[in-house]
Design a protein around this motif. Structure first.
Motif, PDB file in Angstrom:
ATOM      1  N   ASP A  23       0.956  -1.298   0.168  1.00  0.00           N
ATOM      2  CA  ASP A  23      -0.063   0.102  -0.206  1.00  0.00           C
ATOM      3  C   ASP A  23       0.771   1.340   0.037  1.00  0.00           C
ATOM      4  OD1 ASP A  23      -1.898   1.815   0.374  1.00  0.00           O
ATOM      5  OD2 ASP A  23      -2.806   1.141   2.058  1.00  0.00           O
ATOM      6  N   TRP A  24       1.256   1.592  -1.155  1.00  0.00           N
ATOM      7  CA  TRP A  24       2.229   2.740  -1.214  1.00  0.00           C
ATOM      8  C   TRP A  24       1.403   4.275  -0.898  1.00  0.00           C
ATOM      9  CZ3 TRP A  24       7.079   2.897  -1.740  1.00  0.00           C
ATOM     10  CH2 TRP A  24       7.649   1.505  -1.967  1.00  0.00           C
ATOM     11  N   ARG A  25       0.129   4.152  -0.798  1.00  0.00           N
ATOM     12  CA  ARG A  25      -0.432   5.623  -0.383  1.00  0.00           C
ATOM     13  C   ARG A  25      -0.278   5.583   0.851  1.00  0.00           C
ATOM     14  NH1 ARG A  25      -6.617   5.297  -3.079  1.00  0.00           N
ATOM     15  NH2 ARG A  25      -5.914   5.487  -5.382  1.00  0.00           N
ATOM     16  N   ALA A  26      -0.275   4.866   1.841  1.00  0.00           N
ATOM     17  CA  ALA A  26       0.066   4.708   3.420  1.00  0.00           C
ATOM     18  C   ALA A  26       1.274   4.874   3.364  1.00  0.00           C
ATOM     19  CB  ALA A  26      -0.336   3.221   3.812  1.00  0.00           C
ATOM     20  N   ALA A  27       2.469   4.518   2.728  1.00  0.00           N
ATOM     21  CA  ALA A  27       3.901   4.835   2.651  1.00  0.00           C
ATOM     22  C   ALA A  27       4.168   6.216   2.588  1.00  0.00           C
ATOM     23  CB  ALA A  27       4.513   3.752   1.964  1.00  0.00           C
ATOM     24  N   MET A  28       3.519   6.783   1.354  1.00  0.00           N
ATOM     25  CA  MET A  28       3.588   8.114   1.117  1.00  0.00           C
ATOM     26  C   MET A  28       3.030   9.045   2.312  1.00  0.00           C
ATOM     27  SD  MET A  28       5.522   8.482  -1.462  1.00  0.00           S
ATOM     28  CE  MET A  28       5.186  10.017  -1.650  1.00  0.00           C
ATOM     29  N   ASP A  29       1.957   8.484   2.970  1.00  0.00           N
ATOM     30  CA  ASP A  29       1.480   9.311   4.006  1.00  0.00           C
ATOM     31  C   ASP A  29       2.427   9.301   5.323  1.00  0.00           C
ATOM     32  OD1 ASP A  29      -0.962   9.918   2.770  1.00  0.00           O
ATOM     33  OD2 ASP A  29      -1.995   8.267   3.734  1.00  0.00           O
ATOM     34  N   GLN A  30       3.117   8.140   5.475  1.00  0.00           N
ATOM     35  CA  GLN A  30       4.141   8.076   6.587  1.00  0.00           C
ATOM     36  C   GLN A  30       5.476   9.001   6.327  1.00  0.00           C
ATOM     37  OE1 GLN A  30       5.019   4.379   8.607  1.00  0.00           O
ATOM     38  NE2 GLN A  30       7.056   4.789   8.712  1.00  0.00           N
ATOM     39  N   LEU A  31       5.796   8.955   5.054  1.00  0.00           N
ATOM     40  CA  LEU A  31       6.953   9.786   4.437  1.00  0.00           C
ATOM     41  C   LEU A  31       6.685  11.079   4.763  1.00  0.00           C
ATOM     42  CD1 LEU A  31       9.791   9.833   3.523  1.00  0.00           C
ATOM     43  CD2 LEU A  31       8.611   9.595   1.022  1.00  0.00           C
ATOM     44  N   ARG A  32       5.578  11.553   4.233  1.00  0.00           N
ATOM     45  CA  ARG A  32       5.045  12.797   4.519  1.00  0.00           C
ATOM     46  C   ARG A  32       5.080  13.315   5.992  1.00  0.00           C
ATOM     47  NH1 ARG A  32       0.740  12.414   1.886  1.00  0.00           N
ATOM     48  NH2 ARG A  32       1.330  12.874   0.037  1.00  0.00           N
ATOM     49  N   SER A  33       4.588  12.486   6.824  1.00  0.00           N
ATOM     50  CA  SER A  33       4.675  12.840   8.239  1.00  0.00           C
ATOM     51  C   SER A  33       6.032  13.030   8.594  1.00  0.00           C
ATOM     52  CB  SER A  33       3.920  11.810   9.056  1.00  0.00           C
ATOM     53  OG  SER A  33       3.991  11.969  10.316  1.00  0.00           O
ATOM     54  N   GLU A  34       7.192  12.100   8.283  1.00  0.00           N
ATOM     55  CA  GLU A  34       8.421  12.107   8.754  1.00  0.00           C
ATOM     56  C   GLU A  34       8.818  13.316   8.267  1.00  0.00           C
ATOM     57  OE1 GLU A  34      10.104   8.346   7.551  1.00  0.00           O
ATOM     58  OE2 GLU A  34       8.865   7.465   8.731  1.00  0.00           O
ATOM     59  N   LEU A  35       8.935  13.713   6.934  1.00  0.00           N
ATOM     60  CA  LEU A  35       9.516  14.853   6.386  1.00  0.00           C
ATOM     61  C   LEU A  35       8.954  16.327   6.902  1.00  0.00           C
ATOM     62  CD1 LEU A  35       9.825  13.822   2.857  1.00  0.00           C
ATOM     63  CD2 LEU A  35      11.767  13.793   4.442  1.00  0.00           C
ATOM     64  N   ASN A  36       7.894  16.286   7.318  1.00  0.00           N
ATOM     65  CA  ASN A  36       7.250  17.380   7.911  1.00  0.00           C
ATOM     66  C   ASN A  36       7.577  17.929   9.213  1.00  0.00           C
ATOM     67  OD1 ASN A  36       5.474  17.862   5.900  1.00  0.00           O
ATOM     68  ND2 ASN A  36       3.735  16.925   6.622  1.00  0.00           N
ATOM     69  N   ALA A  37       8.536  16.929   9.789  1.00  0.00           N
ATOM     70  CA  ALA A  37       9.101  17.329  11.184  1.00  0.00           C
ATOM     71  C   ALA A  37      10.095  18.494  10.713  1.00  0.00           C
ATOM     72  CB  ALA A  37       9.829  15.996  11.646  1.00  0.00           C
ATOM     73  N   ALA A  38      10.721  18.426   9.492  1.00  0.00           N
ATOM     74  CA  ALA A  38      11.610  19.636   9.215  1.00  0.00           C
ATOM     75  C   ALA A  38      11.026  20.253   8.115  1.00  0.00           C
ATOM     76  CB  ALA A  38      12.958  18.872   8.943  1.00  0.00           C
ATOM     77  N   PRO A  39      10.350  21.398   8.164  1.00  0.00           N
ATOM     78  CA  PRO A  39       9.616  22.147   7.187  1.00  0.00           C
ATOM     79  C   PRO A  39      10.865  22.333   5.686  1.00  0.00           C
ATOM     80  CG  PRO A  39       8.847  22.883   8.824  1.00  0.00           C
ATOM     81  CD  PRO A  39      10.123  21.875   9.234  1.00  0.00           C
ATOM     82  N   GLU A  40      12.106  22.632   6.206  1.00  0.00           N
ATOM     83  CA  GLU A  40      12.983  22.954   5.102  1.00  0.00           C
ATOM     84  C   GLU A  40      13.223  21.799   4.365  1.00  0.00           C
ATOM     85  OE1 GLU A  40      15.457  21.601   8.369  1.00  0.00           O
ATOM     86  OE2 GLU A  40      13.713  22.764   8.147  1.00  0.00           O
ATOM     87  N   VAL A  41      13.229  20.675   4.729  1.00  0.00           N
ATOM     88  CA  VAL A  41      13.382  19.273   4.103  1.00  0.00           C
ATOM     89  C   VAL A  41      12.185  19.104   3.238  1.00  0.00           C
ATOM     90  CG1 VAL A  41      13.741  16.964   4.196  1.00  0.00           C
ATOM     91  CG2 VAL A  41      15.185  18.388   5.749  1.00  0.00           C
ATOM     92  N   ALA A  42      11.047  19.113   3.955  1.00  0.00           N
ATOM     93  CA  ALA A  42       9.666  18.827   3.051  1.00  0.00           C
ATOM     94  C   ALA A  42       9.790  19.728   1.846  1.00  0.00           C
ATOM     95  CB  ALA A  42       8.621  19.091   4.210  1.00  0.00           C
ATOM     96  N   ALA A  43      10.055  20.974   2.009  1.00  0.00           N
ATOM     97  CA  ALA A  43       9.991  21.909   1.033  1.00  0.00           C
ATOM     98  C   ALA A  43      10.761  21.642  -0.165  1.00  0.00           C
ATOM     99  CB  ALA A  43      10.334  23.128   1.254  1.00  0.00           C
ATOM    100  N   ASP A  44      11.815  20.544  -0.148  1.00  0.00           N
ATOM    101  CA  ASP A  44      12.482  20.195  -1.124  1.00  0.00           C
ATOM    102  C   ASP A  44      11.934  18.805  -1.965  1.00  0.00           C
ATOM    103  OD1 ASP A  44      14.634  21.722  -0.534  1.00  0.00           O
ATOM    104  OD2 ASP A  44      15.793  20.339   0.594  1.00  0.00           O
ATOM    105  N   PHE A  45      10.668  18.379  -1.391  1.00  0.00           N
ATOM    106  CA  PHE A  45      10.096  17.259  -2.042  1.00  0.00           C
ATOM    107  C   PHE A  45       8.738  17.787  -2.724  1.00  0.00           C
ATOM    108  CE2 PHE A  45      13.225  15.284   0.121  1.00  0.00           C
ATOM    109  CZ  PHE A  45      13.562  14.085  -0.207  1.00  0.00           C
ATOM    110  N   ALA A  46       8.570  17.333  -3.823  1.00  0.00           N
ATOM    111  CA  ALA A  46       7.247  17.783  -4.409  1.00  0.00           C
ATOM    112  C   ALA A  46       6.040  16.579  -4.061  1.00  0.00           C
ATOM    113  CB  ALA A  46       7.355  17.504  -5.962  1.00  0.00           C
TER     114      ALA A  46
END
Length: 535
Positions: free
Chosen positions: A39-62
């Motif tokens: 279930d890659w949708r769930a995986a992307m949700d977890q990745l999004r949650s992990e990256l959002n802990a550092a906004p400057e990092v999350a901004a580098d990902f579309a």
């Protein structure tokens, strides 16, 4: 022919079972396999949650749709997983080949933040891995496997331990699991400290490992450490010491990469090839027909008729599958003794102190003992035969799992239809180290990897033979299964003729009073100087 199963592609996780081939007369069975869709949708949700802990990092990902204001050549236009794989593949080679989300003890967000600032120090990489060091990472069409180690000096947050060597931790995530008939399967206990992170986590000690099995994104994962279920010792890792390390590992798991793959519309187990013409000499006893009274707790063998994989035989012909611990033998250790020849005899469930769930007693040998054929006089030339250097060969294309000083060489195969391991024992560890048989090395089928020897914790520790075994990935982790029929089929292809099964009523037993050649201690952790192995 095997039953064909059509894979139905759904938006979320789906499970499909590949049934074993129907067993026609004089045919071997093939294993049943389950394919799990991630279930890659769930995986992307977890990745999004992990990256959002550092906004400057999350901004580098579309992580959402492409933004018009972003330049056409901006890497943020690439899918987030593609970007992530591009970064982490420098550390975990081939991570994008995994069809399951790769969970590793790797703080992706902290690493990306440090990389963004240009502050990456390769020597400080364990700082982003909860102090774990990467020994092996291998990804393929079925999933991924990784081996990490925790150095002895990494003690922060852990109870003190007696074991004086680095501890090795393995993790496997796979879309493919084998459906093994398994009375002990599915058992375990929950871990309160990890229940919020892993609601379905099961902890159990099995076949010499403490294991933590869980499902994430519709895919099974297992974290395991080889250990001894007894009191701690400096050279034998106790499971009570291993458990806190495994739990530290689990708490540190984050998404490090992977890439969705479209499963083929049809998959069927491949029938095992066998020569049609009979061989005049090759005979074997039935699977499960072990030497009388040689099973643990008075139990007999198990008639497993499955050929688990199509392999190249691990030795040259002639070679013989026979017990090294039970039966009549002579004082000398020559290759041409009658008890070492045909017919072959199964020894998978012989009495040992190893836990083997496939044996009725719960204990067994884990594999098969093989002796090379007679080589009484050294010959030179193309057909050279040195009685002390009879070669051991890779049974398949695969990747080596082995650390320095270990006597076990494991060859792992990871394809779209197989996730399987083949283990070799009793070759000299010093020679294996010198030859570079170490974690991550690629092998080709038929490639020489060593010579038949007699190493068991020390030189001359056992008779001169090869111990060979097979492990399958299941929802309980890597489980030993009987390689007897797999070896018979491989040997038939090697000699170009079909063997003949001899029933127990047709052959009188030639055994004397059964006796184990030495009292063997329980299996120990792979980090010890003298790694215990099956006889």
């Amino acid at each position: 022919m095997g039953a064909r199963v059509t894979i139905v592609f759904a938006a979320l996780a789906a499970i499909h079972t590949l049934t074993p081939t129907a067993q026609a007369a004089d045919a071997f069975a093939t294993p049943a396999v389950t394919i799990n869709r991630a279930d890659w949708r769930a995986a992307m949700d977890q990745l999004r949650s992990e990256l959002n802990a550092a906004p400057e990092v999350a901004a580098d990902f579309a992580l959402t749709a492409r933004r018009r204001s972003v330049a056409a050549d901006d890497p943020r236009q690439r899918p987030a997983l593609v970007q992530l794989n591009g970064v982490t593949s420098a550390i975990f080679t081939g991570i994008g080949r995994s069809p399951v989300p790769v969970l590793l003890p790797f703080d992706t967000t902290a690493y990306l933040a440090a990389r963004r600032k240009g502050a990456i120090d390769p020597q400080a990489l364990p700082r982003h891995q909860a102090d774990f060091q990467t020994d092996l990472f291998d990804a393929g069409p079925s999933g991924y496997d990784a081996v990490f180690s925790l150095p002895t000096e990494a003690t922060s947050g852990l109870p003190s331990r007696v074991f004086a060597r680095p501890v090795e931790i393995q993790i496997t995530g796979s879309v493919l699991t084998y459906d093994v008939a398994d009375p002990a399967g599915g058992k375990g206990e929950s871990v309160k400290a990890l229940a919020a992170q892993y609601p379905d986590l099961r902890r159990f000690i099995r076949e010499g490992y403490v294991r933590y099995a869980f499902t994430r994104f519709g895919v099974p994962y297992v974290v395991s450490i080889q250990c001894l279920d007894s009191a701690p010792r400096p050279r034998r890792l106790a499971c009570r010491e291993a458990s806190p390390i495994a739990e530290r590992f689990l708490k540190a798991l984050r998404i490090a990469g992977g890439q969705p793959r479209r499963l083929p519309p049809e998959i069927a187990p491949a029938a095992i090839e066998r020569p049609p013409a009979p061989d005049p000499d090759f005979t074997y006893r039935p699977a499960g027909d072990i030497v009388v009274n040689s099973g643990a707790r008075g139990q007999s063998g198990r008639a497993d008729l499955t050929a688990y994989s199509q392999i190249r035989y691990p030795l040259d012909a002639p070679a013989y599958v026979h017990s090294q611990s039970f039966g009549r033998r002579r004082a000398s250790d020559k290759f041409d003794q009658p008890w070492s020849q045909y017919p072959w005899r199964d020894n998978f469930c012989e009495a040992r102190s190893f836990n083997v769930g496939q044996c009725a007693s719960g204990f067994g040998h884990q594999g098969q003992d093989i002796r090379p054929g007679a080589c009484p006089v050294r010959r030179d030339g193309p057909e050279a035969c040195d009685p002390w250097r009879q070669r051991v060969l890779a049974v398949r294309d695969g990747v080596v799992i082995r650390s320095t000083r270990q006597q076990a060489v494991t060859v792992q195969v990871n394809t779209g239809t197989e996730h399987i391991r083949f283990r070799y024992m009793h070759m000299n560890p010093s020679a294996l180290d010198a030859d570079g048989l170490l974690n991550g090395r690629s092998l080709r089928e038929g490639q020489p990897i060593g010579v038949v020897s007699n190493y068991l914790d020390h030189p001359n520790g056992t008779t001169r033979h090869l111990h060979f075994d097979v492990q399958l990935f299941t929802r309980d982790g890597w489980i030993w299964v009987n390689p007897y029929m797999t070896l018979i089929a491989a040997y038939e292809r090697l000699i170009g003729g079909r063997g003949h099964e001899i029933g127990t009523e047709m052959v009188s037993s030639s055994v004397a009073a059964p006796a184990i050649t030495g009292t063997l201690p329980p299996a120990a952790g792979p980090q010890a100087d003298a790694v215990h192995a099956p006889n």
